[in-house]
Design a protein around this motif. Structure first.
Motif, PDB file in Angstrom:
ATOM      1  N   VAL A   1       0.849  -1.208   0.000  1.00  0.00           N
ATOM      2  CA  VAL A   1       0.000   0.000   0.000  1.00  0.00           C
ATOM      3  C   VAL A   1       0.871   1.239   0.000  1.00  0.00           C
ATOM      4  O   VAL A   1       0.573   2.224  -0.697  1.00  0.00           O
ATOM      5  CB  VAL A   1      -0.965  -0.034   1.217  1.00  0.00           C
ATOM      6  N   GLN A   2       1.949   1.230   0.750  1.00  0.00           N
ATOM      7  CA  GLN A   2       2.844   2.387   0.793  1.00  0.00           C
ATOM      8  C   GLN A   2       3.528   2.609  -0.545  1.00  0.00           C
ATOM      9  O   GLN A   2       3.689   3.749  -0.971  1.00  0.00           O
ATOM     10  CB  GLN A   2       3.903   2.183   1.895  1.00  0.00           C
ATOM     11  N   VAL A   3       3.907   1.565  -1.224  1.00  0.00           N
ATOM     12  CA  VAL A   3       4.639   1.707  -2.471  1.00  0.00           C
ATOM     13  C   VAL A   3       3.707   2.125  -3.601  1.00  0.00           C
ATOM     14  O   VAL A   3       4.019   3.015  -4.396  1.00  0.00           O
ATOM     15  CB  VAL A   3       5.368   0.388  -2.813  1.00  0.00           C
ATOM     16  N   PHE A   4       2.546   1.456  -3.687  1.00  0.00           N
ATOM     17  CA  PHE A   4       1.674   1.694  -4.826  1.00  0.00           C
ATOM     18  C   PHE A   4       0.529   2.672  -4.541  1.00  0.00           C
ATOM     19  O   PHE A   4      -0.447   2.707  -5.263  1.00  0.00           O
ATOM     20  CB  PHE A   4       1.079   0.361  -5.304  1.00  0.00           C
ATOM     21  N   SER A   5       0.625   3.476  -3.514  1.00  0.00           N
ATOM     22  CA  SER A   5      -0.478   4.401  -3.222  1.00  0.00           C
ATOM     23  C   SER A   5      -0.516   5.515  -4.264  1.00  0.00           C
ATOM     24  O   SER A   5       0.492   5.971  -4.770  1.00  0.00           O
ATOM     25  CB  SER A   5      -0.322   4.980  -1.818  1.00  0.00           C
ATOM     26  N   ALA A   6      -1.732   6.017  -4.596  1.00  0.00           N
ATOM     27  CA  ALA A   6      -1.919   7.059  -5.615  1.00  0.00           C
ATOM     28  C   ALA A   6      -1.988   8.440  -5.003  1.00  0.00           C
ATOM     29  O   ALA A   6      -2.221   9.419  -5.700  1.00  0.00           O
ATOM     30  CB  ALA A   6      -3.192   6.770  -6.408  1.00  0.00           C
ATOM     31  N   SER A   7      -1.822   8.568  -3.762  1.00  0.00           N
ATOM     32  CA  SER A   7      -1.911   9.877  -3.108  1.00  0.00           C
ATOM     33  C   SER A   7      -0.733  10.750  -3.525  1.00  0.00           C
ATOM     34  O   SER A   7       0.307  10.255  -3.942  1.00  0.00           O
ATOM     35  CB  SER A   7      -1.962   9.702  -1.599  1.00  0.00           C
TER      36      SER A   7
END
Length: 156
Positions: free
Chosen positions: A128-134
């Motif tokens: 989640v940390q690597v692929f987050s769109a934020s």
């Protein structure tokens, strides 16, 4: 004269006649006078008994030997009882060991599943940390344009 005879002995050394003496048997002893009981720990008195043939016998009065009481033998030997009790104890211990090994196997399986669960949760958090769109919360933004590289030199 010293020549050997048919028996291997020199002549002239013959044996003399042998005299046999037979012992005279003793007359049977009649019942003796009654014995005086003696208290333990004291020296018994010397007793004299006159035999029917006139002889006098002197000595200590002794109590007749008493046979030891016969100890009743148990129906079952102690060795057999000890073996049986050992078998019962061994059976009880084996049951406990089976339960103990079962408990250890279940505990090992639980620890294995907790490690897998922690790896899945931690791996999901990393994903989640690597692929987050934020958006970026800080850091440096680099814009890459069309660049020309000539003779290992970058012209941007």
């Amino acid at each position: 004269m010293n020549e050997p005879t048919a028996y291997g002995r020199p002549a002239g050394h013959e044996r003399a006649a042998v005299e046999v003496h037979h012992p005279t048997p003793l007359a049977p002893v009649l019942p003796a006078a009654p014995l005086v009981p003696v208290q333990p720990g004291t020296i018994p008195a010397v007793t004299s008994i006159v035999l029917p043939d006139g002889r006098v016998v002197t000595g200590y009065a002794l109590e007749p030997a008493k046979p030891e009481p016969v100890v009743a033998k148990p129906v079952v030997s102690r060795v057999a009882v000890n073996i049986a009790l050992g078998g019962i104890g061994f059976g009880a211990v084996c049951g406990g060991l089976v339960l103990l090994t079962t408990f250890i196997a279940a505990l090992a399986a639980l620890i294995h599943q907790l490690i897998i669960l922690a790896a899945v949760i931690f791996g999901g958090w990393v994903a989640v940390q690597v692929f987050s769109a934020s958006g970026h919360r800080g850091g440096t933004t680099v814009n890459i344009r069309k660049a020309v590289i000539k003779r290992n030199k970058f012209y941007g």
